[in-house]
Design an enzyme around this catalytic site. Structure first.
Site, PDB file in Angstrom:
ATOM      1  N   LYS A  13       0.830  -1.206   0.000  1.00  0.00           N
ATOM      2  CA  LYS A  13       0.000   0.000   0.000  1.00  0.00           C
ATOM      3  C   LYS A  13       0.868   1.260   0.000  1.00  0.00           C
ATOM      4  O   LYS A  13       0.669   2.162  -0.810  1.00  0.00           O
ATOM      5  CB  LYS A  13      -0.939   0.029   1.227  1.00  0.00           C
ATOM      6  CG  LYS A  13      -1.873  -1.166   1.308  1.00  0.00           C
ATOM      7  CD  LYS A  13      -2.802  -1.081   2.507  1.00  0.00           C
ATOM      8  CE  LYS A  13      -2.108  -1.113   3.858  1.00  0.00           C
ATOM      9  NZ  LYS A  13      -1.391  -2.372   4.151  1.00  0.00           N
ATOM     10  N   ARG A  88      -9.983   0.381   8.391  1.00  0.00           N
ATOM     11  CA  ARG A  88      -9.464  -0.949   8.679  1.00  0.00           C
ATOM     12  C   ARG A  88     -10.456  -1.802   9.444  1.00  0.00           C
ATOM     13  O   ARG A  88     -10.149  -2.944   9.770  1.00  0.00           O
ATOM     14  CB  ARG A  88      -8.262  -0.761   9.598  1.00  0.00           C
ATOM     15  CG  ARG A  88      -6.974  -1.211   9.039  1.00  0.00           C
ATOM     16  CD  ARG A  88      -6.000  -0.834  10.126  1.00  0.00           C
ATOM     17  NE  ARG A  88      -4.805  -1.581  10.035  1.00  0.00           N
ATOM     18  CZ  ARG A  88      -3.744  -1.180   9.359  1.00  0.00           C
ATOM     19  NH1 ARG A  88      -3.771  -0.086   8.658  1.00  0.00           N
ATOM     20  NH2 ARG A  88      -2.664  -1.909   9.377  1.00  0.00           N
ATOM     21  N   ARG A 123      11.952  -5.539   4.542  1.00  0.00           N
ATOM     22  CA  ARG A 123      11.583  -4.114   4.479  1.00  0.00           C
ATOM     23  C   ARG A 123      12.526  -3.265   5.327  1.00  0.00           C
ATOM     24  O   ARG A 123      12.903  -3.628   6.427  1.00  0.00           O
ATOM     25  CB  ARG A 123      10.152  -3.904   4.979  1.00  0.00           C
ATOM     26  CG  ARG A 123       9.847  -2.407   5.117  1.00  0.00           C
ATOM     27  CD  ARG A 123       8.400  -2.089   5.126  1.00  0.00           C
ATOM     28  NE  ARG A 123       7.688  -2.684   6.226  1.00  0.00           N
ATOM     29  CZ  ARG A 123       6.377  -2.543   6.393  1.00  0.00           C
ATOM     30  NH1 ARG A 123       5.667  -1.858   5.523  1.00  0.00           N
ATOM     31  NH2 ARG A 123       5.788  -3.111   7.421  1.00  0.00           N
ATOM     32  N   ARG A 156      11.104  -1.661  10.873  1.00  0.00           N
ATOM     33  CA  ARG A 156      10.005  -1.236  11.751  1.00  0.00           C
ATOM     34  C   ARG A 156       9.905  -2.208  12.921  1.00  0.00           C
ATOM     35  O   ARG A 156      10.063  -3.411  12.741  1.00  0.00           O
ATOM     36  CB  ARG A 156       8.686  -1.229  10.951  1.00  0.00           C
ATOM     37  CG  ARG A 156       8.317   0.170  10.505  1.00  0.00           C
ATOM     38  CD  ARG A 156       7.170   0.217   9.565  1.00  0.00           C
ATOM     39  NE  ARG A 156       5.971  -0.507   9.986  1.00  0.00           N
ATOM     40  CZ  ARG A 156       4.836  -0.497   9.304  1.00  0.00           C
ATOM     41  NH1 ARG A 156       4.744   0.207   8.183  1.00  0.00           N
ATOM     42  NH2 ARG A 156       3.796  -1.169   9.715  1.00  0.00           N
ATOM     43  N   ARG A 167      -0.284  -9.539  12.827  1.00  0.00           N
ATOM     44  CA  ARG A 167      -0.943  -8.493  12.027  1.00  0.00           C
ATOM     45  C   ARG A 167      -1.754  -9.113  10.888  1.00  0.00           C
ATOM     46  O   ARG A 167      -2.813  -8.618  10.535  1.00  0.00           O
ATOM     47  CB  ARG A 167       0.104  -7.510  11.494  1.00  0.00           C
ATOM     48  CG  ARG A 167       0.652  -6.605  12.599  1.00  0.00           C
ATOM     49  CD  ARG A 167       1.981  -5.987  12.234  1.00  0.00           C
ATOM     50  NE  ARG A 167       1.907  -5.129  11.071  1.00  0.00           N
ATOM     51  CZ  ARG A 167       2.946  -4.820  10.304  1.00  0.00           C
ATOM     52  NH1 ARG A 167       4.150  -5.296  10.589  1.00  0.00           N
ATOM     53  NH2 ARG A 167       2.785  -4.049   9.269  1.00  0.00           N
TER      54      ARG A 167
HETATM   55  P1  AP5 Z   1       4.812  -1.584   1.868  1.00  0.00           P
HETATM   56  O1  AP5 Z   1       4.513  -0.723   0.681  1.00  0.00           O
HETATM   57  O2  AP5 Z   1       5.514  -0.957   3.013  1.00  0.00           O
HETATM   58  O3  AP5 Z   1       3.468  -2.322   2.357  1.00  0.00           O
HETATM   59  P2  AP5 Z   1       2.224  -1.787   3.159  1.00  0.00           P
HETATM   60  O4  AP5 Z   1       1.022  -2.425   2.561  1.00  0.00           O
HETATM   61  O5  AP5 Z   1       2.237  -0.290   3.247  1.00  0.00           O
HETATM   62  O6  AP5 Z   1       2.515  -2.470   4.560  1.00  0.00           O
HETATM   63  P3  AP5 Z   1       2.385  -1.925   6.037  1.00  0.00           P
HETATM   64  O7  AP5 Z   1       3.105  -2.906   6.918  1.00  0.00           O
HETATM   65  O8  AP5 Z   1       2.783  -0.487   6.126  1.00  0.00           O
HETATM   66  O9  AP5 Z   1       0.863  -2.065   6.264  1.00  0.00           O
HETATM   67  P4  AP5 Z   1       0.130  -2.108   7.581  1.00  0.00           P
HETATM   68  O10 AP5 Z   1      -1.249  -1.975   7.067  1.00  0.00           O
HETATM   69  O11 AP5 Z   1       0.354  -3.264   8.458  1.00  0.00           O
HETATM   70  O12 AP5 Z   1       0.804  -0.937   8.422  1.00  0.00           O
HETATM   71  P5  AP5 Z   1       0.314   0.508   8.817  1.00  0.00           P
HETATM   72  O13 AP5 Z   1       1.485   1.388   8.821  1.00  0.00           O
HETATM   73  O14 AP5 Z   1      -0.903   0.899   8.060  1.00  0.00           O
HETATM   74  O15 AP5 Z   1       5.628  -2.870   1.345  1.00  0.00           O
HETATM   75  C1  AP5 Z   1       6.109  -3.871   2.229  1.00  0.00           C
HETATM   76  C2  AP5 Z   1       7.508  -4.340   1.773  1.00  0.00           C
HETATM   77  O16 AP5 Z   1       7.388  -5.000   0.511  1.00  0.00           O
HETATM   78  C3  AP5 Z   1       8.514  -3.197   1.538  1.00  0.00           C
HETATM   79  O17 AP5 Z   1       9.782  -3.639   1.880  1.00  0.00           O
HETATM   80  C4  AP5 Z   1       8.421  -2.931   0.025  1.00  0.00           C
HETATM   81  O18 AP5 Z   1       9.622  -2.377  -0.492  1.00  0.00           O
HETATM   82  C5  AP5 Z   1       8.163  -4.331  -0.498  1.00  0.00           C
HETATM   83  N1  AP5 Z   1       7.329  -4.328  -1.706  1.00  0.00           N
HETATM   84  C6  AP5 Z   1       6.293  -3.495  -2.005  1.00  0.00           C
HETATM   85  N2  AP5 Z   1       5.753  -3.817  -3.208  1.00  0.00           N
HETATM   86  C7  AP5 Z   1       6.474  -4.894  -3.663  1.00  0.00           C
HETATM   87  C8  AP5 Z   1       6.400  -5.706  -4.842  1.00  0.00           C
HETATM   88  N3  AP5 Z   1       5.490  -5.470  -5.785  1.00  0.00           N
HETATM   89  N4  AP5 Z   1       7.274  -6.729  -4.968  1.00  0.00           N
HETATM   90  C9  AP5 Z   1       8.204  -6.983  -3.998  1.00  0.00           C
HETATM   91  N5  AP5 Z   1       8.332  -6.250  -2.875  1.00  0.00           N
HETATM   92  C10 AP5 Z   1       7.470  -5.219  -2.706  1.00  0.00           C
HETATM   93  O19 AP5 Z   1      -0.165   0.239  10.325  1.00  0.00           O
HETATM   94  C11 AP5 Z   1       0.752  -0.065  11.364  1.00  0.00           C
HETATM   95  C12 AP5 Z   1      -0.003  -0.219  12.682  1.00  0.00           C
HETATM   96  O20 AP5 Z   1      -0.642   1.036  13.032  1.00  0.00           O
HETATM   97  C13 AP5 Z   1      -1.156  -1.229  12.668  1.00  0.00           C
HETATM   98  O21 AP5 Z   1      -0.698  -2.536  12.946  1.00  0.00           O
HETATM   99  C14 AP5 Z   1      -2.066  -0.670  13.771  1.00  0.00           C
HETATM  100  O22 AP5 Z   1      -1.572  -0.994  15.058  1.00  0.00           O
HETATM  101  C15 AP5 Z   1      -1.939   0.820  13.582  1.00  0.00           C
HETATM  102  N6  AP5 Z   1      -2.934   1.375  12.648  1.00  0.00           N
HETATM  103  C16 AP5 Z   1      -2.691   1.994  11.449  1.00  0.00           C
HETATM  104  N7  AP5 Z   1      -3.837   2.369  10.853  1.00  0.00           N
HETATM  105  C17 AP5 Z   1      -4.834   1.975  11.683  1.00  0.00           C
HETATM  106  C18 AP5 Z   1      -6.254   2.046  11.605  1.00  0.00           C
HETATM  107  N8  AP5 Z   1      -6.863   2.615  10.537  1.00  0.00           N
HETATM  108  N9  AP5 Z   1      -6.979   1.523  12.620  1.00  0.00           N
HETATM  109  C19 AP5 Z   1      -6.385   0.967  13.697  1.00  0.00           C
HETATM  110  N10 AP5 Z   1      -5.039   0.859  13.834  1.00  0.00           N
HETATM  111  C20 AP5 Z   1      -4.273   1.353  12.833  1.00  0.00           C
HETATM  112 ZN    ZN Z   2       2.406   1.073   4.856  1.00  0.00          ZN
END
Ligand code: AP5
Ligand code: ZN
Length: 217
Positions: A13, A88, A123, A156, A167
């Protein structure tokens, strides 16, 4: 353009959001990045959120909805925005409906859990900007070490294998229901929302091509 990027942790994402926001000139609203900024600043919200994030659980709906509503009041959101990691839960999605915020596109990035585990272990992030790399698939200037600014990259705290598995469970239990929620909204023609499912396996450029092809239709 008002967009939601939906997908499991590590689906890509954040990586795709960086390309989409450039293309459409809209801000990326990442609730994860907002929470990490609060953690870094040591605010009361950050202190409370850190424990929850490190455990791989979700921060409460009320807090998240409050954060997002406040962010949407900022002038750069007037012509659209891109949600990354929000909504989410069903209550978060319902809060958007209640607030009268229509969505043009929900883009689901679909990636199997086994691929995600491999992505997360490689990552690395640039804390100051939120830029994201992968030691093999999306390497920084010096693989695994430097961002374009020369600053060191870090893992992270919630990317340990155990927390990633947690997760993923939370995603399947609490977030995946949004697929049905938004597909139904699209079928019923609510707010003219369109639902697009993108195969998220492939290289980063290929996936962004799939997304832009679907959005330009
Ligand atoms: P990346 O682009 O970083 O993936 P992502 O989908 O953004 O993953 P996240 O871990 O950030 O998602 P998340 O939803 O768990 O975390 P968030 O920060 O929202 O890519 C991942 C890796 O793959 C990277 O190394 C990248 O380079 C690689 N990659 C990408 N595309 C690729 C491809 N095509 N091929 C190969 N490699 C590739 O949330 C974190 C925490 O915050 C949650 O756990 C929760 O506690 C809290 N939180 C956040 N939002 C909320 C909410 N709305 N409600 C409640 N709690 C929340
Ligand atoms: Zn992300």
């Amino acid at each position: 353009m008002r967009l939601i990027l939906l997908g499991a942790p590590g689906a890509g994402k954040g990586t795709q959001a960086a390309l989409i926001k450039e293309h459409y000139g809209i801000p990326q609203i990442s609730t994860g990045d907002m929470l990490r900024a609060a953690v870094k600043a040591g605010t009361p919200l950050g202190l409370a959120a850190k424990k929850i994030m490190d455990a791989g659980e979700l921060v409460s709906d009320d807090i998240i909805i409050g954060l997002v509503k406040e962010r949407l009041l900022e002038p750069d959101c007037k012509n659209g925005f891109l949600f990354d990691g929000f909504p989410r839960t069903i209550p978060q999605a319902e809060a958007l409906v209640k607030a009268g915020i229509p969505i043009d596109y929900v883009v689901e990035i679909a990636v199997p859990d086994e691929v995600i585990l491999e992505r997360m272990s490689g990552r690395r992030v640039h804390i100051a900007s939120g830029r994201t790399y992968h030691v093999v698939y999306n390497p920084p200037k010096v693989p695994g070490k430097d961002d374009v600014t020369g600053e060191n990259l870090v893992q992270r705290p919630d990317d340990s294998e155990e927390t990633v598995k947690k997760r993923l469970r939370v995603y399947h239990d609490q977030t995946e229901a949004l697929v049905g929620f938004y597909k139904k909204a699209a079928e019923e023609g609510k707010d003219n929302t369109k639902y697009v499912r993108i195969d998220g396996v492939g290289d980063v450029k290929e996936i962004s091509r799939r997304i832009f092809d679907a959005l330009d239709k």
